[in-house]
Write a protein that holds these residues in place. Structure first.
Motif, short mmCIF file in Angstrom:
data_model
loop_
_atom_site.label_atom_id
_atom_site.label_comp_id
_atom_site.label_asym_id
_atom_site.label_seq_id
_atom_site.Cartn_x
_atom_site.Cartn_y
_atom_site.Cartn_z
N SER A 97 0.73 -1.04 -0.13
CA SER A 97 0.15 0.18 0.06
C SER A 97 0.72 1.16 0.22
O SER A 97 0.42 2.27 -0.75
CB SER A 97 -0.94 -0.04 1.34
OG SER A 97 -1.74 -1.26 1.12
N GLN A 98 1.72 1.15 0.78
CA GLN A 98 2.79 2.35 0.74
C GLN A 98 3.40 2.49 -0.52
O GLN A 98 3.78 3.82 -0.91
CB GLN A 98 3.74 2.21 1.83
CG GLN A 98 3.25 2.43 3.29
CD GLN A 98 4.14 2.01 4.50
OE1 GLN A 98 5.10 1.11 4.29
NE2 GLN A 98 4.11 2.58 5.62
N LYS A 112 9.50 -12.39 9.08
CA LYS A 112 8.47 -13.08 10.00
C LYS A 112 7.64 -11.76 10.59
O LYS A 112 8.16 -11.09 11.08
CB LYS A 112 8.83 -13.80 11.06
CG LYS A 112 7.86 -14.81 11.52
CD LYS A 112 8.47 -15.86 12.54
CE LYS A 112 7.60 -16.73 13.16
NZ LYS A 112 8.00 -17.61 14.20
N GLY A 113 6.25 -11.86 10.33
CA GLY A 113 5.41 -10.75 10.97
C GLY A 113 5.74 -9.46 10.53
O GLY A 113 4.96 -8.47 11.06
N ASP A 114 6.14 -9.44 9.30
CA ASP A 114 6.37 -8.28 8.72
C ASP A 114 6.10 -8.01 7.36
O ASP A 114 6.72 -8.90 6.50
CB ASP A 114 7.84 -7.57 9.00
CG ASP A 114 7.91 -6.08 8.53
OD1 ASP A 114 7.09 -5.60 7.76
OD2 ASP A 114 9.10 -5.86 8.60
N ASN A 115 5.09 -7.51 6.71
CA ASN A 115 4.65 -7.56 5.34
C ASN A 115 5.37 -6.35 4.46
O ASN A 115 4.91 -6.18 3.44
CB ASN A 115 3.22 -7.67 5.13
CG ASN A 115 2.54 -6.42 5.55
OD1 ASN A 115 3.11 -5.44 6.09
ND2 ASN A 115 1.35 -6.11 5.41
N ARG A 116 6.23 -5.99 4.89
CA ARG A 116 6.99 -4.72 4.17
C ARG A 116 8.07 -5.29 3.06
O ARG A 116 8.57 -6.32 3.41
CB ARG A 116 7.71 -3.74 5.15
CG ARG A 116 6.79 -3.04 5.79
CD ARG A 116 7.31 -1.91 6.82
NE ARG A 116 8.38 -2.65 7.80
CZ ARG A 116 9.38 -1.89 8.50
NH1 ARG A 116 9.40 -0.75 8.47
NH2 ARG A 116 9.88 -2.79 9.21
N TYR A 117 8.21 -4.53 2.03
CA TYR A 117 9.12 -5.11 1.17
C TYR A 117 10.50 -4.39 1.62
O TYR A 117 10.42 -3.28 1.75
CB TYR A 117 8.72 -4.56 -0.51
CG TYR A 117 7.67 -5.55 -0.88
CD1 TYR A 117 7.70 -6.55 -1.64
CD2 TYR A 117 6.26 -5.12 -0.60
CE1 TYR A 117 6.88 -7.51 -2.18
CE2 TYR A 117 5.19 -5.79 -1.05
CZ TYR A 117 5.45 -7.06 -1.91
OH TYR A 117 4.46 -7.73 -2.23
#
Length: 313
Positions: free
Chosen positions: A32-33, A77-82
């Motif tokens: 999204s960002q 893990k636990g982070d959906n950032r690229y």
């Protein structure tokens, strides 16, 4: 409108790649960002692009990896950032950056046919670039090439047959680095002086072991590749000129070693070539060589001869 969309489909992906890399170099980002960043960029606004799907992002990431040797992931893990997982080595990254810059300029010109009202190129253009792709092909495929080469100094045209190994840019000119089959010596040939180029069907079998990337790391301009060893060079610059050199380094080895209110001192590690001496002389009294002595003496001799020629006039 349809013509514009057609150009976008063909070329705009290059601009997307550059924007994605630029955004992720600053910090990791979610889809999204990234989407928000892209859609709000001037490039996307100019192209009138209103959406950017996650499927397109995933495809772009794969292509960025293939084109620029740059890995982008979002598997923490636990982070959906690229994020950018790895950077290529410095030399390769330099070439990738040039590619990205070229893509961005090319895309801007494609979208705006009225660019000539706002963008002004250097009017002095190098010649010989029409041979670039033929030479590139010959290097990749180890093809023997022949051509006529003009020597500006003695005003002679000579026939050459060479094994092409690399292409080198210097001051907006391109040079072919090759083995001359006549004497087996490694030489450079300005593309602007090459005529009647012929790429043979015949391949050369020799396996040359030159490490041009390592060599050019300490090179300034084009030089006799076996003539000199790199040396420590120290320049003293006026504050005014030093700020320009600081913002646009003369060479990748440049380091600032001292600064005063009036002057900035730089250190380099490179071959003290004629090309480098000419670069230093182009700054006049604003730049002075302090080390090595051999280069100081050479510049002093050159300046004295120049002064003598004016005094004779």
């Amino acid at each position: 409108m349809w013509e514009k969309l057609l150009i976008m489909k063909k070329d705009f992906y290059l601009t997307r790649y550059a924007l994605i890399i630029k955004r992720l170099e600053s910090s990791p980002a979610t889809y999204s960002q990234l989407e928000d960043y892209l859609l709000n960029s001037f490039e996307f606004q100019d192209a009138e692009i209103k959406s950017y799907s996650i499927r397109t992002l995933q495809r772009d990431i794969r292509e960025i990896s293939n084109l620029f040797n740059l890995s982008i992931h979002n598997k923490k893990k636990g982070d959906n950032r690229y994020y950018i997982e790895s950077r290529p080595i410095m030399e390769v990254d330099e070439y990738n950056q040039k590619l990205l810059e070229s893509f961005q300029v090319s895309n801007a010109l494609n979208f705006h046919p009225d660019f000539s009202d706002f963008i002004f190129f250097e009017s002095r253009k190098p010649t010989g670039v029409e041979h670039f792709y033929d030479l590139f092909f010959a290097i990749r495929n180890k093809r023997i090439i022949s051509f006529e080469h003009y020597n500006y100094k003695n005003k002679l045209m000579t026939s050459r047959k060479v094994h092409p190994l690399a292409l080198k840019e210097s001051k907006d000119r391109w040079y072919l680095i090759a083995i001359d089959t006549k004497d087996k010596m490694l030489k450079s040939f300005g593309l602007d002086r090459i005529n009647y180029l012929d790429v043979s069907e015949k391949q050369f079998r020799e396996k040359y072991k030159y490490n041009f990337r390592e060599h050019f790391k300490n090179a300034f301009g084009v030089m006799n590749l076996t003539a000199q060893n790199p040396q420590r060079i120290v320049l003293k610059c006026s504050r005014h000129q030093g700020e320009y050199i600081k913002s646009f380094p003369l060479h990748q080895s440049q380091k600032e070693i001292k600064e005063t209110p009036e002057e900035i001192f730089f250190e380099f590690f490179l071959h003290p070539t004629y090309d480098f001496m000419q670069e230093v002389l182009s700054y006049g009294k604003e730049v002075q060589v302090l080390e090595p002595k051999v280069l100081v003496d050479e510049i002093r001799k050159h300046l004295q001869e120049s002064l003598n020629s004016y005094l004779k006039g």
